[in-house]
Scaffold this motif. Sequence first.
Motif, PDB file in Angstrom:
ATOM      1  N   GLN A 175       0.799  -1.229   0.000  1.00  0.00           N
ATOM      2  CA  GLN A 175       0.000   0.000   0.000  1.00  0.00           C
ATOM      3  C   GLN A 175       0.830   1.277   0.000  1.00  0.00           C
ATOM      4  OE1 GLN A 175      -2.545  -0.297   3.385  1.00  0.00           O
ATOM      5  NE2 GLN A 175      -3.634  -2.081   2.599  1.00  0.00           N
ATOM      6  N   ASN A 176       2.013   1.251   0.591  1.00  0.00           N
ATOM      7  CA  ASN A 176       2.808   2.455   0.772  1.00  0.00           C
ATOM      8  C   ASN A 176       4.097   2.371  -0.034  1.00  0.00           C
ATOM      9  OD1 ASN A 176       4.784   4.295   1.941  1.00  0.00           O
ATOM     10  ND2 ASN A 176       3.265   4.664   3.530  1.00  0.00           N
ATOM     11  N   GLU A 177       4.197   3.214  -1.049  1.00  0.00           N
ATOM     12  CA  GLU A 177       5.345   3.168  -1.955  1.00  0.00           C
ATOM     13  C   GLU A 177       6.647   3.555  -1.254  1.00  0.00           C
ATOM     14  OE1 GLU A 177       6.680   5.321  -6.045  1.00  0.00           O
ATOM     15  OE2 GLU A 177       4.578   4.745  -5.866  1.00  0.00           O
ATOM     16  N   GLU A 178       6.592   4.511  -0.341  1.00  0.00           N
ATOM     17  CA  GLU A 178       7.804   4.938   0.365  1.00  0.00           C
ATOM     18  C   GLU A 178       8.367   3.794   1.220  1.00  0.00           C
ATOM     19  OE1 GLU A 178       9.217   8.351   3.571  1.00  0.00           O
ATOM     20  OE2 GLU A 178       7.212   8.446   2.698  1.00  0.00           O
ATOM     21  N   TYR A 179       7.482   3.090   1.921  1.00  0.00           N
ATOM     22  CA  TYR A 179       7.903   1.937   2.722  1.00  0.00           C
ATOM     23  C   TYR A 179       8.463   0.841   1.815  1.00  0.00           C
ATOM     24  CZ  TYR A 179       7.629  -2.031   5.941  1.00  0.00           C
ATOM     25  OH  TYR A 179       7.920  -3.131   6.709  1.00  0.00           O
ATOM     26  N   ALA A 180       7.802   0.619   0.694  1.00  0.00           N
ATOM     27  CA  ALA A 180       8.259  -0.407  -0.241  1.00  0.00           C
ATOM     28  C   ALA A 180       9.665  -0.088  -0.751  1.00  0.00           C
ATOM     29  CB  ALA A 180       7.288  -0.526  -1.411  1.00  0.00           C
ATOM     30  N   ARG A 181       9.921   1.155  -1.076  1.00  0.00           N
ATOM     31  CA  ARG A 181      11.257   1.533  -1.564  1.00  0.00           C
ATOM     32  C   ARG A 181      12.317   1.356  -0.468  1.00  0.00           C
ATOM     33  NH1 ARG A 181      10.863   3.080  -6.641  1.00  0.00           N
ATOM     34  NH2 ARG A 181       8.953   4.066  -7.368  1.00  0.00           N
ATOM     35  N   ALA A 182      11.958   1.620   0.782  1.00  0.00           N
ATOM     36  CA  ALA A 182      12.891   1.408   1.890  1.00  0.00           C
ATOM     37  C   ALA A 182      13.204  -0.080   2.058  1.00  0.00           C
ATOM     38  CB  ALA A 182      12.319   1.982   3.175  1.00  0.00           C
ATOM     39  N   VAL A 183      12.192  -0.925   1.922  1.00  0.00           N
ATOM     40  CA  VAL A 183      12.406  -2.372   2.023  1.00  0.00           C
ATOM     41  C   VAL A 183      13.255  -2.855   0.858  1.00  0.00           C
ATOM     42  CG1 VAL A 183      11.262  -4.624   1.948  1.00  0.00           C
ATOM     43  CG2 VAL A 183      10.316  -2.791   3.364  1.00  0.00           C
ATOM     44  N   ILE A 184      13.007  -2.342  -0.332  1.00  0.00           N
ATOM     45  CA  ILE A 184      13.808  -2.717  -1.502  1.00  0.00           C
ATOM     46  C   ILE A 184      15.273  -2.362  -1.266  1.00  0.00           C
ATOM     47  CG2 ILE A 184      14.259  -2.147  -3.923  1.00  0.00           C
ATOM     48  CD1 ILE A 184      11.163  -1.839  -4.201  1.00  0.00           C
ATOM     49  N   LYS A 185      15.513  -1.160  -0.752  1.00  0.00           N
ATOM     50  CA  LYS A 185      16.884  -0.721  -0.470  1.00  0.00           C
ATOM     51  C   LYS A 185      17.534  -1.655   0.553  1.00  0.00           C
ATOM     52  CE  LYS A 185      19.583   3.150   1.175  1.00  0.00           C
ATOM     53  NZ  LYS A 185      19.596   4.261   2.077  1.00  0.00           N
ATOM     54  N   LEU A 186      16.807  -1.988   1.606  1.00  0.00           N
ATOM     55  CA  LEU A 186      17.318  -2.895   2.630  1.00  0.00           C
ATOM     56  C   LEU A 186      17.655  -4.257   2.042  1.00  0.00           C
ATOM     57  CD1 LEU A 186      17.783  -3.600   5.682  1.00  0.00           C
ATOM     58  CD2 LEU A 186      15.386  -4.320   5.686  1.00  0.00           C
ATOM     59  N   ALA A 187      16.776  -4.768   1.191  1.00  0.00           N
ATOM     60  CA  ALA A 187      16.976  -6.086   0.592  1.00  0.00           C
ATOM     61  C   ALA A 187      18.212  -6.117  -0.308  1.00  0.00           C
ATOM     62  CB  ALA A 187      15.739  -6.500  -0.193  1.00  0.00           C
ATOM     63  N   VAL A 188      18.388  -5.084  -1.104  1.00  0.00           N
ATOM     64  CA  VAL A 188      19.530  -5.040  -2.019  1.00  0.00           C
ATOM     65  C   VAL A 188      20.840  -4.927  -1.236  1.00  0.00           C
ATOM     66  CG1 VAL A 188      20.625  -3.666  -3.836  1.00  0.00           C
ATOM     67  CG2 VAL A 188      18.182  -4.150  -3.949  1.00  0.00           C
ATOM     68  N   GLU A 189      20.820  -4.209  -0.117  1.00  0.00           N
ATOM     69  CA  GLU A 189      22.029  -4.007   0.683  1.00  0.00           C
ATOM     70  C   GLU A 189      22.512  -5.277   1.372  1.00  0.00           C
ATOM     71  OE1 GLU A 189      20.883  -0.920   3.364  1.00  0.00           O
ATOM     72  OE2 GLU A 189      21.319   0.671   1.916  1.00  0.00           O
ATOM     73  N   GLN A 190      21.690  -6.303   1.430  1.00  0.00           N
ATOM     74  CA  GLN A 190      22.069  -7.528   2.138  1.00  0.00           C
ATOM     75  C   GLN A 190      23.119  -8.352   1.401  1.00  0.00           C
ATOM     76  OE1 GLN A 190      21.093  -7.946   5.297  1.00  0.00           O
ATOM     77  NE2 GLN A 190      20.135  -5.976   4.917  1.00  0.00           N
ATOM     78  N   GLY A 191      23.272  -8.148   0.109  1.00  0.00           N
ATOM     79  CA  GLY A 191      24.286  -8.867  -0.646  1.00  0.00           C
ATOM     80  C   GLY A 191      23.893 -10.280  -1.045  1.00  0.00           C
ATOM     81  N   ASN A 192      22.616 -10.598  -0.951  1.00  0.00           N
ATOM     82  CA  ASN A 192      22.122 -11.915  -1.342  1.00  0.00           C
ATOM     83  C   ASN A 192      21.505 -11.799  -2.730  1.00  0.00           C
ATOM     84  OD1 ASN A 192      19.868 -13.978  -1.586  1.00  0.00           O
ATOM     85  ND2 ASN A 192      20.905 -14.713   0.266  1.00  0.00           N
ATOM     86  N   ASP A 193      21.944 -12.629  -3.661  1.00  0.00           N
ATOM     87  CA  ASP A 193      21.493 -12.520  -5.055  1.00  0.00           C
ATOM     88  C   ASP A 193      19.990 -12.738  -5.207  1.00  0.00           C
ATOM     89  OD1 ASP A 193      24.066 -11.984  -5.898  1.00  0.00           O
ATOM     90  OD2 ASP A 193      24.501 -14.074  -6.383  1.00  0.00           O
ATOM     91  N   GLU A 194      19.452 -13.762  -4.570  1.00  0.00           N
ATOM     92  CA  GLU A 194      18.020 -14.057  -4.687  1.00  0.00           C
ATOM     93  C   GLU A 194      17.182 -12.931  -4.086  1.00  0.00           C
ATOM     94  OE1 GLU A 194      14.479 -15.941  -5.613  1.00  0.00           O
ATOM     95  OE2 GLU A 194      16.497 -16.266  -6.362  1.00  0.00           O
ATOM     96  N   LEU A 195      17.616 -12.418  -2.963  1.00  0.00           N
ATOM     97  CA  LEU A 195      16.914 -11.323  -2.304  1.00  0.00           C
ATOM     98  C   LEU A 195      16.926 -10.073  -3.183  1.00  0.00           C
ATOM     99  CD1 LEU A 195      15.478 -10.668   0.344  1.00  0.00           C
ATOM    100  CD2 LEU A 195      17.680 -10.079   1.312  1.00  0.00           C
ATOM    101  N   ALA A 196      18.063  -9.773  -3.773  1.00  0.00           N
ATOM    102  CA  ALA A 196      18.176  -8.613  -4.660  1.00  0.00           C
ATOM    103  C   ALA A 196      17.300  -8.790  -5.905  1.00  0.00           C
ATOM    104  CB  ALA A 196      19.630  -8.403  -5.066  1.00  0.00           C
TER     105      ALA A 196
END
Length: 91
Positions: free
Chosen positions: A32-53
Amino acid sequence: MADTEKTAIAAHLYVSLRRVANRVIDIEWMAQNEEYARAVIKLAVEQGNDELARQALRYQALLNGEQGPARTEAAAPSADTVKKRYIGTLR
């Protein structure tokens, strides 16, 4: 369709983030919330896991209005392959 796909990808992100980074997200709020979604996307990409990214980038593509890459279904193994794999192992 896009909301259903967003929710499905968010659920995959939830499981992967919990396993990889021990972080929990709110799936419904992400859809529902695009700003929250973008924050989660950023967090996921920063983890360094290929599948997560990969999952995060699929979600980002949906947010940007792009059609995500089509999922390819794996071909079912042939009957001979299955037979060879399980003969002698199941009892």
